[in-house]
Design a protein around this motif. Sequence first.
Motif, PDB file in Angstrom:
ATOM      1  N   THR A  51      -0.704   2.092  -4.845  1.00 21.10           N
ATOM      2  CA  THR A  51       0.497   2.069  -4.002  1.00 21.10           C
ATOM      3  C   THR A  51       1.046   3.489  -3.933  1.00 21.10           C
ATOM      4  O   THR A  51       1.262   4.126  -4.968  1.00 21.10           O
ATOM      5  N   GLN A  52       1.258   3.974  -2.723  1.00 24.42           N
ATOM      6  CA  GLN A  52       1.856   5.296  -2.541  1.00 24.42           C
ATOM      7  C   GLN A  52       3.372   5.109  -2.478  1.00 24.42           C
ATOM      8  O   GLN A  52       3.884   4.501  -1.539  1.00 24.42           O
ATOM      9  N   ASN A  92      -0.180  12.224  -9.142  1.00 25.47           N
ATOM     10  CA  ASN A  92       0.568  13.094  -8.232  1.00 25.47           C
ATOM     11  C   ASN A  92      -0.405  13.897  -7.381  1.00 25.47           C
ATOM     12  O   ASN A  92      -1.226  14.640  -7.922  1.00 25.47           O
ATOM     13  N   SER A  93      -0.327  13.726  -6.075  1.00 26.49           N
ATOM     14  CA  SER A  93      -1.038  14.565  -5.104  1.00 26.49           C
ATOM     15  C   SER A  93      -2.472  14.891  -5.493  1.00 26.49           C
ATOM     16  O   SER A  93      -2.847  16.058  -5.539  1.00 26.49           O
ATOM     17  N   SER A 147       8.532   3.217   0.570  1.00 21.39           N
ATOM     18  CA  SER A 147       9.455   4.336   0.713  1.00 21.39           C
ATOM     19  C   SER A 147      10.860   3.851   0.394  1.00 21.39           C
ATOM     20  O   SER A 147      11.327   2.880   1.008  1.00 21.39           O
ATOM     21  N   THR A 186       7.063   6.770  -2.202  1.00 26.98           N
ATOM     22  CA  THR A 186       7.841   7.937  -1.790  1.00 26.98           C
ATOM     23  C   THR A 186       9.306   7.662  -2.097  1.00 26.98           C
ATOM     24  O   THR A 186       9.851   6.655  -1.628  1.00 26.98           O
ATOM     25  N   GLN A 194       0.831  -1.199   0.000  1.00 27.85           N
ATOM     26  CA  GLN A 194       0.000   0.000   0.000  1.00 27.85           C
ATOM     27  C   GLN A 194       0.861   1.242   0.000  1.00 27.85           C
ATOM     28  O   GLN A 194       0.479   2.280  -0.555  1.00 27.85           O
ATOM     29  N   ALA A 195       2.028   1.131   0.655  1.00 31.50           N
ATOM     30  CA  ALA A 195       2.952   2.261   0.691  1.00 31.50           C
ATOM     31  C   ALA A 195       4.373   1.724   0.598  1.00 31.50           C
ATOM     32  O   ALA A 195       4.685   0.655   1.124  1.00 31.50           O
ATOM     33  N   THR A 211       7.859  10.188  -6.952  1.00 28.89           N
ATOM     34  CA  THR A 211       6.958  10.147  -5.800  1.00 28.89           C
ATOM     35  C   THR A 211       5.536  10.426  -6.252  1.00 28.89           C
ATOM     36  O   THR A 211       5.247  11.481  -6.829  1.00 28.89           O
ATOM     37  N   ARG A 260      -0.166   6.793 -12.992  1.00 28.46           N
ATOM     38  CA  ARG A 260       0.459   7.527 -11.900  1.00 28.46           C
ATOM     39  C   ARG A 260      -0.412   8.731 -11.573  1.00 28.46           C
ATOM     40  O   ARG A 260      -0.968   9.379 -12.467  1.00 28.46           O
ATOM     41  N   SER A 262       1.235   8.287  -6.355  1.00 31.56           N
ATOM     42  CA  SER A 262       0.437   7.066  -6.187  1.00 31.56           C
ATOM     43  C   SER A 262       0.366   6.356  -7.525  1.00 31.56           C
ATOM     44  O   SER A 262       0.207   7.003  -8.572  1.00 31.56           O
TER      45      SER A 262
END
Lengths: 113, 115
Positions: A107-108, A38-39, A12, A110, A9-10, A84, A36, A86
């Motif tokens: 999937t987020q 972005n924000s 980094s 970072t 899910q995330a 970076t 993808r 989602s």
Amino acid sequence: SQQGEEDPQALSIQEGENATMNCSYKTSINNLQWYRQNSGRGLVHLILIRSNEREKHSGRLRVTLDTSKKSSSLLITASRAADTASYFCATTPEETSGSRLTFGEGTQLTVNP
Amino acid sequence: SAVISQKPSRDICQRGTSLTIQCQVDSQVTMMFWYRQQPGQSLTLIATANQGSEATYESGFVIDKFPISRPNLTFSTLTVSNMSPEDSSIYLCSVEGPGRTDTQYFGPGTRLTVL
């Protein structure tokens, strides 16, 4: 209900590392696409892979599809901070008409500089 | 790929009111779709906007709540009617075509907040 589930899910990672995201789905599909976001902005289309294809490349992106396992993976090589975002997989189920997409949970990613 | 614009980009609305979102494409496309993305969630298809006929709605979405128009091959509107805070979401239109390409391209989205 959502067709696809994504993991992790995330995620980094550090800049320069590779990022791998996985997507699983439940029914037979015509194709699978990766997007993808972005924000909370609009989605950017990354790549489409058809059900009779096993692997596809586009720049730093590599997508695989395993229809026997009903799964796909997205690999981003040599990641950058600008990656970076989602990431969503989306499928067009075989039994549907037209091109209606069913999205995974996302999937987020970072990427730390 | 087609260039897609949406208006408004964001809005804050009062409960019980309605908002119409516009989607404009710079070229003729075959298919247009409307999606909703609730906060922190993935996208859910609301309906397929059919040119010259009534939209095709997905399970859980009805025309009275989300009336859709598509008067030509480059333009569509989605209205969110009688809004409640639960309608706070990003609404996105997407397009495919001309022809059957299977690839959908998305507009920038409209961020709606209902108070």
